[in-house]
Design a protein around this motif. Structure first.
Motif, PDB file in Angstrom:
ATOM      1  N   GLY A 131       0.551  -1.130   0.291  1.00  0.00           N
ATOM      2  CA  GLY A 131       0.231   0.154   0.342  1.00  0.00           C
ATOM      3  C   GLY A 131       0.926   1.672   0.040  1.00  0.00           C
ATOM      4  N   ASP A 132       2.091   0.772  -0.142  1.00  0.00           N
ATOM      5  CA  ASP A 132       3.109   2.571   0.290  1.00  0.00           C
ATOM      6  C   ASP A 132       3.464   2.863  -1.804  1.00  0.00           C
ATOM      7  N   ILE A 133       2.946   3.792  -1.509  1.00  0.00           N
ATOM      8  CA  ILE A 133       2.943   4.841  -2.538  1.00  0.00           C
ATOM      9  C   ILE A 133       4.435   5.336  -3.090  1.00  0.00           C
ATOM     10  N   GLY A 134       4.985   4.911  -4.748  1.00  0.00           N
ATOM     11  CA  GLY A 134       5.931   5.218  -4.367  1.00  0.00           C
ATOM     12  C   GLY A 134       6.422   6.479  -5.694  1.00  0.00           C
ATOM     13  N   PHE A 190       9.338   6.817  -0.807  1.00  0.00           N
ATOM     14  CA  PHE A 190       7.468   5.994  -0.767  1.00  0.00           C
ATOM     15  C   PHE A 190       6.890   6.430   0.467  1.00  0.00           C
ATOM     16  N   VAL A 191       5.782   6.545   0.395  1.00  0.00           N
ATOM     17  CA  VAL A 191       5.148   7.264   1.205  1.00  0.00           C
ATOM     18  C   VAL A 191       3.891   6.658   1.858  1.00  0.00           C
ATOM     19  N   ARG A 192       3.548   6.400   3.403  1.00  0.00           N
ATOM     20  CA  ARG A 192       2.517   4.840   3.845  1.00  0.00           C
ATOM     21  C   ARG A 192       2.371   6.077   5.012  1.00  0.00           C
ATOM     22  N   VAL A 226       1.372   9.691   8.418  1.00  0.00           N
ATOM     23  CA  VAL A 226       1.824  10.078   7.324  1.00  0.00           C
ATOM     24  C   VAL A 226       3.284   9.007   7.364  1.00  0.00           C
ATOM     25  N   ASP A 227       3.561   8.156   6.090  1.00  0.00           N
ATOM     26  CA  ASP A 227       5.590   8.010   6.639  1.00  0.00           C
ATOM     27  C   ASP A 227       6.065   8.361   5.300  1.00  0.00           C
ATOM     28  N   VAL A 228       6.701   9.326   5.601  1.00  0.00           N
ATOM     29  CA  VAL A 228       7.522   9.456   3.930  1.00  0.00           C
ATOM     30  C   VAL A 228       9.404   9.468   4.316  1.00  0.00           C
ATOM     31  N   LEU A 257       5.204  19.411   2.305  1.00  0.00           N
ATOM     32  CA  LEU A 257       6.777  19.946   2.360  1.00  0.00           C
ATOM     33  C   LEU A 257       7.426  18.609   2.914  1.00  0.00           C
ATOM     34  N   ALA A 258       6.904  17.617   3.472  1.00  0.00           N
ATOM     35  CA  ALA A 258       7.676  16.530   3.434  1.00  0.00           C
ATOM     36  C   ALA A 258       8.206  15.864   2.354  1.00  0.00           C
ATOM     37  N   VAL A 259       7.698  15.850   1.177  1.00  0.00           N
ATOM     38  CA  VAL A 259       7.652  14.934  -0.116  1.00  0.00           C
ATOM     39  C   VAL A 259       8.508  15.786  -0.749  1.00  0.00           C
ATOM     40  N   GLN A 260       8.697  17.098  -0.773  1.00  0.00           N
ATOM     41  CA  GLN A 260       9.526  17.755  -1.335  1.00  0.00           C
ATOM     42  C   GLN A 260      11.552  17.677  -0.661  1.00  0.00           C
ATOM     43  N   VAL A 261      11.022  17.632   1.130  1.00  0.00           N
ATOM     44  CA  VAL A 261      12.317  17.479   1.443  1.00  0.00           C
ATOM     45  C   VAL A 261      12.867  16.629   0.487  1.00  0.00           C
ATOM     46  N   MET A 262      12.137  15.315   0.796  1.00  0.00           N
ATOM     47  CA  MET A 262      12.192  13.715   0.956  1.00  0.00           C
ATOM     48  C   MET A 262      13.233  13.358  -0.307  1.00  0.00           C
ATOM     49  N   THR A 263      12.381  13.799  -1.477  1.00  0.00           N
ATOM     50  CA  THR A 263      13.223  13.517  -3.106  1.00  0.00           C
ATOM     51  C   THR A 263      13.869  14.702  -3.536  1.00  0.00           C
ATOM     52  N   GLY A 264      14.084  15.683  -2.711  1.00  0.00           N
ATOM     53  CA  GLY A 264      15.513  15.965  -3.124  1.00  0.00           C
ATOM     54  C   GLY A 264      16.408  15.375  -2.717  1.00  0.00           C
ATOM     55  N   LEU A 265      16.866  15.165  -0.870  1.00  0.00           N
ATOM     56  CA  LEU A 265      17.675  14.488   0.645  1.00  0.00           C
ATOM     57  C   LEU A 265      17.790  13.507  -0.129  1.00  0.00           C
ATOM     58  N   ALA A 266      17.153  12.533  -1.091  1.00  0.00           N
ATOM     59  CA  ALA A 266      17.490  11.131  -1.674  1.00  0.00           C
ATOM     60  C   ALA A 266      17.974  11.119  -2.361  1.00  0.00           C
TER      61      ALA A 266
END
Length: 361
Positions: free
Chosen positions: A234-237, A246-248, A256-258, A313-322
């Protein structure tokens, strides 16, 4: 003690020297600078007996019943009085330690009870024409002591002595809300209406959190909800260069865990743990950690009274950092990146049949 004695500028260390993450950190710093500037302008123009209440949204920060807030009021003689929450007003487990209390005093706050009628709160007074110094003190208190990662995690209200709201210019990205936890103001979030329209049917509490999360992610990626990449868990990739984010959605508690598996099949060494600790301390939000042979990055977003801006904000930060971190850490510690097809794992010192997590999918 007055705000004129505030400490100097905050530590703006850059997480990494690559342009993408340097820009990310710079954007967070700039957001706080804009917030302090907007607060100073507001304080300078408020009439006597006006109040500003600013609170770190507990639904976003995970502080539960602990409410970290700063309240300001303009006195008739052109003085602004500010009160900041003290330990007597916080539940056990969320109180400030000695270092944090010392930081408050260093910023210019008088200890609770020292300023007349301050009660259990820290207090400070400053002339209205010196609002810039007070705004800096308040901003640094919210960010450095109370732990707000970004002004978007703040809610505020401006009102008079009778609690009647006062219309003012916005305080940068902080949210104007009469009550904490009120639904997101979509007009402020998205001026062109794209996200507002997409979330119009998901703004009510009766809509399951999972549906609201999928609506936000689909809108950010400009993908129909039914075409999102969702795995068997069920995680969004979301692909981010050579990394995968992933967003769970978790149910108990609503969360919501990013997150991202930055590296797999990497040997956990003391040097690796030290590096992850150093990077985590410099990150604007989130954390890095190693579980068995996988390095993870994670940013939690609280699901109770869910706010779309926090997930964005969490998705923007995580995609940049990862995408930056997997390359940098791979160069230093080996292992395998999620989409690093030519990567080779670090040679294992354990027997070949030792259990390892391997790739996430």
């Amino acid at each position: 003690m007055t705000a004129d004695n505030a400490a100097g500028g905050s530590n703006d260390n850059i997480l990494l020297d690559e342009p993408t993450t340097a820009d990310l950190r710079a954007k967070v710093t700039e957001a706080w600078r804009e917030f302090a500037g907007a607060l100073a302008a507001l304080l300078q123009n408020l009439a006597p007996d006006s109040h500003i209440d600013i609170t770190l949204d507990p639904t976003a920060s995970g502080t539960g019943t602990a409410v970290y807030s700063v309240s300001m009021r303009v006195l008739p003689d052109g003085v602004v009085e500010a009160l900041a929450v003290g330990n007597a007003e916080l539940p056990e487990g969320f109180r400030m330690d000695r270092a944090a209390v010392a930081d408050m005093v260093a910023l210019g706050w008088s200890p609770p009870g020292v300023l007349p009628d301050s009660g259990n709160s820290f207090g400070v007074r400053s002339a209205q024409e010196k609002a810039a110094q007070l705004a800096t003190v308040v901003s640094r208190t919210l960010r450095d002591v109370y732990g707000a990662p970004h002004p978007a995690f703040l809610v505020y209200i401006v009102h008079d002595e009778q609690d009647e709201p006062i219309e003012t210019a916005p305080l940068a990205t902080a949210r104007h809300e009469p009550t904490i936890g009120q639904s997101l103001d979509l007009d402020d979030l998205d001026a062109d209406g794209e996200l507002r329209a997409a979330l119009a049917g998901a703004a009510e509490e009766v809509v399951p959190l999972e549906e609201r999360v999928r609506t936000v992610v689909a809108t950010m990626s400009k993908t129909p909800v039914d075409q999102l990449q969702v795995d068997t868990d069920g995680d969004i990739g979301i692909r981010a260069g050579s990394a995968m984010v992933f967003v769970r959605v978790r149910d108990n508690p609503p969360l919501v865990d990013v997150f991202s598996p930055i590296l797999t099949e990497v040997e956990p060494t003391e040097e690796l743990y030290v590096k992850l600790s150093e990077l985590t301390n410099r990150m604007p939000i989130g954390r890095l950690y190693c579980a068995q042979d996988t390095v993870w990055a994670s940013i939690p977003v609280f699901g109770r009274n869910f706010q779309a801006t926090h997930l964005m904000l969490a998705v923007q930060v995580m995609t940049g950092l990862a995408d930056e971190l997997d390359d940098r850490l791979h160069g230093e510690f080996g292992g395998k990146r999620f989409f690093g097809e030519g990567d080779k794992p670090t040679p294992a010192k354990q027997p070949a049949d030792d259990h390892r997590t391997g790739m996430y999918l």
